[in-house]
Enzyme design. Structure first.
Site, PDB file in Angstrom:
ATOM      1  N   ASP A 114      -3.669  37.959  21.047  1.00 51.34           N
ATOM      2  CA  ASP A 114      -3.694  38.901  22.190  1.00 51.34           C
ATOM      3  C   ASP A 114      -3.079  40.424  22.113  1.00 51.34           C
ATOM      4  O   ASP A 114      -3.737  41.282  21.562  1.00 51.34           O
ATOM      5  CB  ASP A 114      -2.874  37.988  23.319  1.00 51.34           C
ATOM      6  CG  ASP A 114      -2.861  38.425  24.547  1.00 51.34           C
ATOM      7  OD1 ASP A 114      -3.368  39.661  24.867  1.00 51.34           O
ATOM      8  OD2 ASP A 114      -1.855  38.065  25.384  1.00 51.34           O
TER       9      ASP A 114
ATOM     10  N   ARG B 253      -5.120  21.407  25.634  1.00 55.50           N
ATOM     11  CA  ARG B 253      -5.012  21.806  24.089  1.00 55.50           C
ATOM     12  C   ARG B 253      -6.095  20.955  23.456  1.00 55.50           C
ATOM     13  O   ARG B 253      -6.790  21.423  22.631  1.00 55.50           O
ATOM     14  CB  ARG B 253      -3.741  21.562  23.396  1.00 55.50           C
ATOM     15  CG  ARG B 253      -2.491  22.546  23.777  1.00 55.50           C
ATOM     16  CD  ARG B 253      -1.587  22.141  22.648  1.00 55.50           C
ATOM     17  NE  ARG B 253      -0.196  22.806  22.935  1.00 55.50           N
ATOM     18  CZ  ARG B 253       0.242  23.839  22.726  1.00 55.50           C
ATOM     19  NH1 ARG B 253      -0.615  24.800  22.335  1.00 55.50           N
ATOM     20  NH2 ARG B 253       1.478  24.398  22.890  1.00 55.50           N
TER      21      ARG B 253
ATOM     22  N   ASP C 221      -3.034  26.387  25.253  1.00 56.82           N
ATOM     23  CA  ASP C 221      -2.594  25.582  26.460  1.00 56.82           C
ATOM     24  C   ASP C 221      -2.212  26.489  27.422  1.00 56.82           C
ATOM     25  O   ASP C 221      -1.894  27.695  27.519  1.00 56.82           O
ATOM     26  CB  ASP C 221      -1.229  24.673  25.970  1.00 56.82           C
ATOM     27  CG  ASP C 221       0.147  25.778  25.781  1.00 56.82           C
ATOM     28  OD1 ASP C 221      -0.144  26.610  25.082  1.00 56.82           O
ATOM     29  OD2 ASP C 221       1.022  25.490  26.449  1.00 56.82           O
TER      30      ASP C 221
ATOM     31  N   GLU D 153      -4.497  31.126  12.705  1.00 57.11           N
ATOM     32  CA  GLU D 153      -3.938  31.341  13.967  1.00 57.11           C
ATOM     33  C   GLU D 153      -5.115  31.094  15.145  1.00 57.11           C
ATOM     34  O   GLU D 153      -6.329  31.069  14.671  1.00 57.11           O
ATOM     35  CB  GLU D 153      -3.482  32.777  14.152  1.00 57.11           C
ATOM     36  CG  GLU D 153      -2.821  33.382  15.654  1.00 57.11           C
ATOM     37  CD  GLU D 153      -1.667  32.579  16.006  1.00 57.11           C
ATOM     38  OE1 GLU D 153      -2.064  31.125  16.041  1.00 57.11           O
ATOM     39  OE2 GLU D 153      -0.701  33.068  16.348  1.00 57.11           O
ATOM     40  N   ASP D 154      -4.589  30.815  15.997  1.00 57.07           N
ATOM     41  CA  ASP D 154      -5.686  30.451  17.197  1.00 57.07           C
ATOM     42  C   ASP D 154      -6.330  31.643  17.830  1.00 57.07           C
ATOM     43  O   ASP D 154      -7.421  31.966  17.720  1.00 57.07           O
ATOM     44  CB  ASP D 154      -5.131  29.432  18.402  1.00 57.07           C
ATOM     45  CG  ASP D 154      -3.688  29.995  18.898  1.00 57.07           C
ATOM     46  OD1 ASP D 154      -3.221  30.909  18.392  1.00 57.07           O
ATOM     47  OD2 ASP D 154      -2.957  28.910  19.585  1.00 57.07           O
TER      48      ASP D 154
HETATM   49  P1  IMP Z   1       0.243  37.898  20.869  1.00 58.23           P
HETATM   50  O1  IMP Z   1       1.436  37.814  20.241  1.00 58.23           O
HETATM   51  O2  IMP Z   1       0.230  38.659  22.234  1.00 58.23           O
HETATM   52  O3  IMP Z   1      -0.753  37.962  20.103  1.00 58.23           O
HETATM   53  O4  IMP Z   1       0.187  36.238  21.433  1.00 58.23           O
HETATM   54  C1  IMP Z   1      -0.389  35.187  20.642  1.00 58.23           C
HETATM   55  C2  IMP Z   1       0.161  33.771  20.997  1.00 58.23           C
HETATM   56  O5  IMP Z   1       0.158  33.751  22.402  1.00 58.23           O
HETATM   57  C3  IMP Z   1      -1.022  32.981  20.609  1.00 58.23           C
HETATM   58  O6  IMP Z   1      -0.849  32.178  19.348  1.00 58.23           O
HETATM   59  C4  IMP Z   1      -1.061  31.848  21.721  1.00 58.23           C
HETATM   60  O7  IMP Z   1      -0.248  30.999  21.381  1.00 58.23           O
HETATM   61  C5  IMP Z   1      -0.449  32.650  22.854  1.00 58.23           C
HETATM   62  N1  IMP Z   1      -1.686  32.985  23.785  1.00 58.23           N
HETATM   63  C6  IMP Z   1      -2.349  34.239  23.958  1.00 58.23           C
HETATM   64  N2  IMP Z   1      -3.311  34.521  24.635  1.00 58.23           N
HETATM   65  C7  IMP Z   1      -3.441  33.202  25.198  1.00 58.23           C
HETATM   66  C8  IMP Z   1      -4.428  32.547  26.116  1.00 58.23           C
HETATM   67  O8  IMP Z   1      -5.323  33.191  26.759  1.00 58.23           O
HETATM   68  N3  IMP Z   1      -4.341  30.937  26.247  1.00 58.23           N
HETATM   69  C9  IMP Z   1      -2.962  30.264  25.829  1.00 58.23           C
HETATM   70  N4  IMP Z   1      -2.206  30.884  24.963  1.00 58.23           N
HETATM   71  C10 IMP Z   1      -2.589  32.406  24.501  1.00 58.23           C
HETATM   72 MG    MG Z   2      -0.443  30.546  18.831  1.00 57.48          MG
END
Ligand code: IMP
Ligand code: MG
Length: 185
Positions: free
Chosen positions: A105, A167, A161, A101-102
């Site tokens: 959050d 990206r 992105d 995973e990138d």
């Molecule tokens: P989560 O479900 O809140 O953990 O969000 C994860 C996904 O949200 C990641 O796989 C990203 O695709 C996107 N994401 C979270 N933070 C960022 C950010 O700062 N910039 C861009 N995409 C983000």
């Molecule tokens: Mg992602």
């Protein structure tokens, strides 16, 4: 020296720092999965840049698969709702799966994917995430291969992105407010 994109206010993690970390993570993965049948599962689209770099540094035979999920649309805060846009191509039962995973959050996307993949009974299932946002996780997560802890700000680059742009930047950075077209993230 990397030319900084004009929409970037500040670089948070440089290209060199990212590449050094990837070498470290890849070394650990190479040791841990020796003699195992490793399947990397990348989470599209964000993780494809990271997966491409790390996969080429893991000194083992391995296979790729990808899932595509949507949790954000083009907004910048997690909705908590995860939609599967593309499922795995292959069965993962009895395979050693490393989810790539990138960024984590809230952690909702990765927790959902873990439950989804766990139900298919892999031999093992671990997470490798290049970034995670400090203090933002709604659920505790065990990330075996973590990259960088970053401040809880919206970042772009290295696969990440804003409205599908940025990206391809080799670093991650914070956008200038004018790049959002007036709407703060
Ligand atoms: P989560 O479900 O809140 O953990 O969000 C994860 C996904 O949200 C990641 O796989 C990203 O695709 C996107 N994401 C979270 N933070 C960022 C950010 O700062 N910039 C861009 N995409 C983000
Ligand atoms: Mg992602």
């Amino acid at each position: 020296m990397t030319q900084v994109h004009p929409d970037i206010a500040e670089i948070v993690i440089s290209e060199e720092e990212i590449q050094d970390k990837i070498s470290e993570l890849a070394k650990q993965i190479t040791e841990d999965y020796r003699d195992k049948d490793l399947l990397l599962v990348g989470v599209l689209k964000g993780a494809f840049v990271f997966m491409s770099d790390i996969a080429r540094q893991v000194q083992l035979p391995l296979e790729f698969d990808f899932m595509a999920v949507s949790s954000y649309g083009s907004a910048t805060k997690s909705s908590g709702v995860v939609r599967i846009l593309k499922d795995l191509d292959y069965e993962i039962t009895d395979r050693h799966v490393l989810l790539v995973e990138d960024i984590i959050d809230s952690g909702l996307t990765i927790s959902y994917l873990l439950r989804y993949l766990e139900a298919r009974r892999p031999a093992s299932l671990q997470i490798c995430s290049l970034f995670w946002k400090k203090g933002e996780q709604a659920v505790p997560l065990d990330v075996k291969y973590p990259g960088f802890e970053i401040p809880p700000v919206f970042v772009v680059g290295y696969g990440l992105d804003y409205a599908e742009k940025y990206r391809n930047l080799p670093y991650i950075g914070i956008l200038k407010p004018e790049a959002y077209g007036g709407k703060a993230p």
